[in-house]
Design a protein around this motif. Structure first.
Motif, PDB file in Angstrom:
ATOM      1  N   SER A 127       0.831  -1.200   0.000  1.00  0.00           N
ATOM      2  CA  SER A 127       0.000   0.000   0.000  1.00  0.00           C
ATOM      3  C   SER A 127       0.867   1.252   0.000  1.00  0.00           C
ATOM      4  CB  SER A 127      -0.895  -0.006   1.246  1.00  0.00           C
ATOM      5  OG  SER A 127      -1.509   1.252   1.431  1.00  0.00           O
ATOM      6  N   THR A 128       0.323   2.337  -0.511  1.00  0.00           N
ATOM      7  CA  THR A 128       0.971   3.628  -0.300  1.00  0.00           C
ATOM      8  C   THR A 128       0.897   3.976   1.190  1.00  0.00           C
ATOM      9  OG1 THR A 128      -1.089   4.832  -0.709  1.00  0.00           O
ATOM     10  CG2 THR A 128       0.334   4.394  -2.616  1.00  0.00           C
ATOM     11  N   ASP A 129       1.684   4.955   1.589  1.00  0.00           N
ATOM     12  CA  ASP A 129       1.707   5.397   2.987  1.00  0.00           C
ATOM     13  C   ASP A 129       0.695   6.524   3.174  1.00  0.00           C
ATOM     14  OD1 ASP A 129       2.186   6.350   5.510  1.00  0.00           O
ATOM     15  OD2 ASP A 129       4.354   6.558   5.263  1.00  0.00           O
ATOM     16  N   PRO A 130      -0.456   6.258   3.773  1.00  0.00           N
ATOM     17  CA  PRO A 130      -1.474   7.314   3.894  1.00  0.00           C
ATOM     18  C   PRO A 130      -1.090   8.417   4.864  1.00  0.00           C
ATOM     19  CG  PRO A 130      -2.129   5.402   5.167  1.00  0.00           C
ATOM     20  CD  PRO A 130      -0.888   5.005   4.410  1.00  0.00           C
ATOM     21  N   THR A 131      -0.167   8.149   5.784  1.00  0.00           N
ATOM     22  CA  THR A 131       0.152   9.147   6.803  1.00  0.00           C
ATOM     23  C   THR A 131       0.848  10.360   6.207  1.00  0.00           C
ATOM     24  OG1 THR A 131       2.312   8.163   7.335  1.00  0.00           O
ATOM     25  CG2 THR A 131       0.387   7.320   8.504  1.00  0.00           C
ATOM     26  N   ARG A 132       1.395  10.225   5.012  1.00  0.00           N
ATOM     27  CA  ARG A 132       2.104  11.344   4.393  1.00  0.00           C
ATOM     28  C   ARG A 132       1.157  12.276   3.644  1.00  0.00           C
ATOM     29  NH1 ARG A 132       6.405   7.205   2.680  1.00  0.00           N
ATOM     30  NH2 ARG A 132       5.475   7.336   0.600  1.00  0.00           N
ATOM     31  N   ARG A 133      -0.134  11.918   3.582  1.00  0.00           N
ATOM     32  CA  ARG A 133      -1.054  12.784   2.840  1.00  0.00           C
ATOM     33  C   ARG A 133      -2.423  12.930   3.491  1.00  0.00           C
ATOM     34  NH1 ARG A 133      -4.806  10.137  -0.287  1.00  0.00           N
ATOM     35  NH2 ARG A 133      -4.627   7.871  -0.256  1.00  0.00           N
ATOM     36  N   LEU A 134      -2.779  12.038   4.445  1.00  0.00           N
ATOM     37  CA  LEU A 134      -4.102  12.064   5.043  1.00  0.00           C
ATOM     38  C   LEU A 134      -4.001  12.256   6.551  1.00  0.00           C
ATOM     39  CD1 LEU A 134      -6.053   9.166   3.266  1.00  0.00           C
ATOM     40  CD2 LEU A 134      -6.418  11.618   2.999  1.00  0.00           C
ATOM     41  N   GLY A 135      -4.546  13.327   7.046  1.00  0.00           N
ATOM     42  CA  GLY A 135      -4.584  13.523   8.478  1.00  0.00           C
ATOM     43  C   GLY A 135      -5.446  12.478   9.158  1.00  0.00           C
ATOM     44  N   GLY A 136      -5.047  12.054  10.340  1.00  0.00           N
ATOM     45  CA  GLY A 136      -5.817  11.077  11.090  1.00  0.00           C
ATOM     46  C   GLY A 136      -5.628   9.644  10.656  1.00  0.00           C
TER      47      GLY A 136
END
Length: 265
Positions: A127-136
């Motif tokens: 998966s892509t790393d969501p923490t680098r673009r999505l808050g929470g």
């Protein structure tokens, strides 16, 4: 890890998974289906066989959990014995509170084994790393990292299983690679995933899919707030509503290419 193989002609391709593989939010095809990275891969592989028959099936359906992918798609895909099979799933499970990550891993592993038994090459993804673009999204990271390690372990154990590592590609931090719903790839995102899959299959790179997009001026705070409110109203709210009522965006939806048939572009 070297995830490439020597390029050889591939005459059949079966794609299984959820909205990621169905192609959600890419450009629309004449029949109303989304195109998606898997269709783009199929088109590139078909172009390598001028005058020969290339067959393609896409069993992926949006909203599916890994248990549904395993129960509804894997046996069908294995019977098709595609020379190439792509398998992506589990992220919908991770997005839900209380995800049983052990069960997700077990089902992913079982699915991969069943597909490998067909004799073809299997491609999986991190998966892509969501923490680098999505808050929470920090709560998702432990499960995503665990799935990443698990999939990479499968690849080490199986020479015919390749991994496309999206997690380590910072270009996917760019909001322009995502649809306004912030969960599905934009057309440019699909184009880059297709290039990454073809690269893993040993095809020459048409472009650097990891390269950052040209810089743009940062959005104003007011523009960010408007975008967040729009997202909450049109995307997050309905998503939560489906979770609360036990519904899925894929309920009653059939795969867009349910049979392994000649691909004509």
């Amino acid at each position: 890890m070297d995830n490439t193989i020597a390029p050889t002609a591939i005459r059949s391709y079966v794609a299984v998974g959820d909205s990621f593989t169905e192609g959600m939010c890419d450009e629309l095809l004449p029949g109303g289906d989304y195109r998606g990275w898997a269709d783009r891969v199929a088109a590139a592989l078909a172009a390598e066989l001028p005058g020969e028959e290339f067959r393609y099936a896409n069993l992926a359906v949006r909203g599916k959990l890994i248990g549904q992918i395993h129960g509804e798609q894997i046996d069908r895909a294995a019977l098709m014995r595609g020379e190439l099979v792509t398998l992506a799933g589990g992220l919908n499970d991770v997005l839900r509170p209380g995800c049983d990550i052990v069960q997700v891993e077990q089902l992913l592993g079982s699915a991969a084994e069943a597909l490998l038994a067909g004799g073809g090459t299997v491609v999986m993804f991190t998966s892509t790393d969501p923490t680098r673009r999505l808050g929470g999204s920090a709560r998702l990271l432990p499960a995503i990292l665990r799935m990443k390690a698990y999939v990479e372990g499968l690849a080490k154990a199986h020479p015919r299983l390749l991994v496309v590592d999206l997690f380590s590609a910072p270009c996917f931090d760019d909001r322009r690679l995502w649809d306004e719903d912030r969960l599905h790839l934009s057309p440019e995102g699909h184009r880059r995933v297709a290039a990454a899959v073809l690269e893993a299959l040993g095809r020459p790179a048409g472009f650097d899919w990891r390269a950052p997009l040209p810089p743009v001026a940062p959005r104003s705070r007011a523009a960010r707030v408007r975008a967040d409110l729009h997202w909450l109203r049109l995307h997050l709210g309905p998503w939560i509503g489906r979770r609360l009522t036990g519904r899925s965006s894929g309920d009653g939806r059939a795969p867009k290419r349910a049979e392994l048939l000649p691909y004509e572009g």
